[in-house]
Write a protein that holds these residues in place. Structure first.
Motif, PDB file in Angstrom:
ATOM      1  N   LEU A  26      -0.402 -11.917  14.230  1.00  0.00           N
ATOM      2  CA  LEU A  26      -1.131 -11.141  13.249  1.00  0.00           C
ATOM      3  C   LEU A  26      -2.434 -10.645  13.845  1.00  0.00           C
ATOM      4  O   LEU A  26      -3.034 -11.280  14.704  1.00  0.00           O
ATOM      5  CB  LEU A  26      -1.418 -12.005  12.015  1.00  0.00           C
ATOM      6  N   ALA A  32      -8.624  -6.044  11.455  1.00  0.00           N
ATOM      7  CA  ALA A  32      -8.022  -5.524  10.222  1.00  0.00           C
ATOM      8  C   ALA A  32      -9.075  -4.907   9.327  1.00  0.00           C
ATOM      9  O   ALA A  32      -8.888  -3.827   8.758  1.00  0.00           O
ATOM     10  CB  ALA A  32      -7.299  -6.661   9.481  1.00  0.00           C
ATOM     11  N   GLN A 125       7.458 -11.640   7.696  1.00  0.00           N
ATOM     12  CA  GLN A 125       6.146 -11.527   8.320  1.00  0.00           C
ATOM     13  C   GLN A 125       5.089 -12.055   7.357  1.00  0.00           C
ATOM     14  O   GLN A 125       5.115 -11.741   6.162  1.00  0.00           O
ATOM     15  CB  GLN A 125       5.830 -10.061   8.663  1.00  0.00           C
ATOM     16  N   THR A 126       4.180 -12.867   7.877  1.00  0.00           N
ATOM     17  CA  THR A 126       3.051 -13.324   7.070  1.00  0.00           C
ATOM     18  C   THR A 126       2.009 -12.217   7.017  1.00  0.00           C
ATOM     19  O   THR A 126       1.598 -11.694   8.054  1.00  0.00           O
ATOM     20  CB  THR A 126       2.427 -14.598   7.667  1.00  0.00           C
ATOM     21  N   VAL A 127       1.599 -11.850   5.810  1.00  0.00           N
ATOM     22  CA  VAL A 127       0.582 -10.819   5.627  1.00  0.00           C
ATOM     23  C   VAL A 127      -0.489 -11.356   4.690  1.00  0.00           C
ATOM     24  O   VAL A 127      -0.302 -12.373   4.021  1.00  0.00           O
ATOM     25  CB  VAL A 127       1.185  -9.513   5.061  1.00  0.00           C
ATOM     26  N   TYR A 128      -1.605 -10.645   4.626  1.00  0.00           N
ATOM     27  CA  TYR A 128      -2.741 -11.087   3.827  1.00  0.00           C
ATOM     28  C   TYR A 128      -3.063 -10.064   2.757  1.00  0.00           C
ATOM     29  O   TYR A 128      -2.924  -8.863   2.961  1.00  0.00           O
ATOM     30  CB  TYR A 128      -3.958 -11.345   4.724  1.00  0.00           C
ATOM     31  N   PHE A 144      -1.120  -5.620  -0.100  1.00  0.00           N
ATOM     32  CA  PHE A 144      -0.966  -6.444   1.093  1.00  0.00           C
ATOM     33  C   PHE A 144      -1.017  -5.556   2.332  1.00  0.00           C
ATOM     34  O   PHE A 144      -0.593  -4.398   2.304  1.00  0.00           O
ATOM     35  CB  PHE A 144       0.369  -7.193   1.058  1.00  0.00           C
ATOM     36  N   GLU A 145      -1.498  -6.128   3.424  1.00  0.00           N
ATOM     37  CA  GLU A 145      -1.547  -5.382   4.671  1.00  0.00           C
ATOM     38  C   GLU A 145      -0.138  -5.069   5.161  1.00  0.00           C
ATOM     39  O   GLU A 145       0.831  -5.765   4.827  1.00  0.00           O
ATOM     40  CB  GLU A 145      -2.308  -6.167   5.738  1.00  0.00           C
ATOM     41  N   PRO A 147       2.431  -4.903   8.210  1.00  0.00           N
ATOM     42  CA  PRO A 147       2.623  -5.343   9.592  1.00  0.00           C
ATOM     43  C   PRO A 147       2.789  -4.149  10.520  1.00  0.00           C
ATOM     44  O   PRO A 147       3.357  -3.119  10.142  1.00  0.00           O
ATOM     45  CB  PRO A 147       3.906  -6.180   9.523  1.00  0.00           C
ATOM     46  N   TYR A 187      -1.522  -0.208   3.224  1.00  0.00           N
ATOM     47  CA  TYR A 187      -1.168  -1.367   2.415  1.00  0.00           C
ATOM     48  C   TYR A 187       0.138  -1.100   1.679  1.00  0.00           C
ATOM     49  O   TYR A 187       0.562   0.048   1.497  1.00  0.00           O
ATOM     50  CB  TYR A 187      -2.276  -1.666   1.397  1.00  0.00           C
TER      51      TYR A 187
END
Length: 526
Positions: A26, A32, A125-128, A144-145, A147, A187
């Motif tokens: 990430l 970011a 995928q882990t996103v924030y 969410f962001e 990837p 996003y």
């Protein structure tokens, strides 16, 4: 509010898994934030490094099926793990290839992570979370962001984002319609309504904020709307059912699409409206977009007169219905009464999931790939045996005597017509574009094939002459082509041949049905 059932799509497109995807790290938080500030000024607040460090990471293991002798991987299509392993042994090494070969993942997409486990592809995928926006008292939008490997051109209006989080020690995943524009690359936005017993919606409302982590799949879904279509699109939506229409309007405005889009948005009270001002602004800025907001406690519900007005203003259009079960049923009834063809109606039903992933999926009529293959081969052998005994004139004394009586012939002929009507049920469901329902009816459709041949044999052990021979040969041809289609599911290697066989199967089925009805009428007449 999560998508529960999607049926009657206007336009469909297959899910495409990324080819040659490798795990990626990430982006650092500062990078970011800098990217967001450069692209959109000060719209998003800077997320602190300390927030991220204290946020628990989402477990990346996919939810697993209950351990059984041969576990079901795809609950919608009832595809077992052994069928996927067999497909991989013959060359299906990607999620897309497995999906085309076995049908797994073609309905709701929930099993795609488990297919990715088998093929060693990295899909989750882990996103924030970048931002949470209050839309109504019980409605919020979560952004969410994106990837970096989610490339341009993969998203279509109406597709959904599958979100996964660990809740109470259990991995829970839910699909949500994307409400962000398909051209938006900063996003992904989903708009969620809190439900009293909704596990994921309550978790999102209570735990999700800027810097919080979730796992997502690439946007997917076989039901979406093409913005370049010449046919107008009318969206009859109510309550939180505004989400697909919101994504479509935002996408049409951002891409300057020429497709005419009208939204008729019903809510009980003004406080429940979601993005109504934004929709009005989009309508004022883009001549191809119009919107009417209906406060049902003040104006009443959508009525037949409203439908007649829209049909006159926008003839030959597609219809999207999205809302509560009652809203959906009323809108569908009005469209049917007004004579709108089912293939032009797309319906999305919404309800909240209150339980975790079920341990035992309900039984359906869907056959596994192995069962379809065995049924196909068995039917081909039975057809060959029928033709051989008919050509050689093999005598069956008991049936010869019975088949000369009018009562027996009428009884078996009626049985054939009943089976024929059941076979056309699949065509009817596909005409209505009910993806989930037609998937479940496919197994029954295949299973009825041998029954049709058996009833043909009881009705007559010979090919007959004239109209009788036409009925018999068209049925045999339809059964043979159907057996081939059942024995060999979708595969990239033979897709063009499959289309030819499918065309022949449909043509022979239509011809056989016409001959059978004519034959039955003339037999009863004389």
């Amino acid at each position: 509010m999560t998508i529960a059932v999607v049926h009657t799509p206007v336009t469909a497109g297959p899910y495409s898994a990324p080819s040659a995807v490798t795990p990626i790290s990430l982006r650092p938080l500062d990078q970011a934030n800098q990217r967001l500030e450069n692209e959109d000024g000060d719209k998003f607040e800077r997320i602190s490094t300390s927030m991220r460090s204290t946020e628990p990471m989402v477990r990346m293991e996919s939810p697993r099926s209950v351990s059984t002798k041969d576990p079901i991987v795809c609950e919608c299509m009832r595809v077992e793990r052994s069928a996927l392993i067999n497909a991989m042994e013959v060359g299906c090494h990607t999620v897309q290839a497995l999906s085309m070969r076995t049908g797994a993942g073609t309905t709701c997409g929930g099993c795609l992570p488990r297919l990715a486990e088998l093929t060693a592809e990295t899909l989750w995928q882990t996103v924030y979370c970048l931002e949470v926006i209050d839309r109504a008292p019980r409605v919020k939008s979560f952004r969410f962001e994106v990837p970096s490997y989610h490339g341009v051109g993969q998203i279509q209006p109406g597709q959904r984002l599958i979100v996964r989080a660990t809740i109470g020690g259990v991995d829970v995943q839910r699909p949500y319609t994307l409400t962000s524009s398909v051209t938006e690359r900063r996003y992904y936005e989903i708009t969620v309504q809190r439900e009293p017993h909704g596990i994921m919606s309550n978790w999102l409302f209570d735990n999700m904020g800027p810097g919080s982590a979730v796992a997502i799949l690439p946007p997917s879904g076989t039901c979406f709307f093409e913005l370049h279509e010449p046919r107008p699109l009318v969206c009859l939506v109510g309550g939180i059912g505004i989400t697909p229409a919101l994504g479509i309007c935002r996408s049409a405005a951002a891409s300057r699409a020429r497709r005419r889009v009208h939204v008729d948005y019903s809510v009980s009270t003004r406080s429940e409206m979601v993005c109504a001002e934004e929709l009005s602004q989009l309508a004022s800025q883009h001549p191809t977009i119009t919107c009417h907001t209906r406060i049902t406690r003040e104006e009443g519900r959508f009525r037949g007169a409203d439908l007649a007005r829209l049909s006159a203003e926008l003839p030959d259009c597609d219809w999207l219905i999205c809302g509560s079960k009652l809203f959906q049923a009323d809108a569908e009834r009005l469209l049917r009464q007004h004579g709108i063809a089912p293939q032009y109606v797309h319906i999305e039903s919404f309800h909240a999931f209150s339980d975790a992933i079920p341990a035992e999926p309900p039984a359906t009529a869907v056959m596994t790939p192995q069962q379809r293959r065995l049924a196909g081969y068995g039917l081909l052998i039975a057809i060959a045996a029928f033709v051989v005994q008919a050509l050689f004139g093999i005598k069956w004394p008991l049936f010869d005597r019975l088949q000369t009586t009018a009562a027996y012939s009428a009884l078996t002929g009626t049985g054939l017509l009943v089976l024929l009507m059941l076979q056309w049920r699949l065509a009817y469901l596909r005409l209505r574009n009910g993806a989930a329902k037609s998937a479940r009816a496919y197994g029954l459709h295949i299973a009825i094939g041998p029954a049709v041949l058996g009833m043909m044999w009881l009705h007559s052990t010979h090919l007959g002459y004239g109209l009788s021979m036409a009925v018999c040969l068209s049925f045999l041809g339809s059964l043979a082509t159907g057996a081939l289609l059942g024995a060999y599911p979708r595969s990239p290697q033979w897709e063009s041949i499959r289309r030819v066989i499918l065309s022949g199967h449909i043509a022979l089925s239509c011809a056989g049905s016409g001959f059978a009805v004519t034959h039955g009428f003339t037999s009863l007449w004389y």
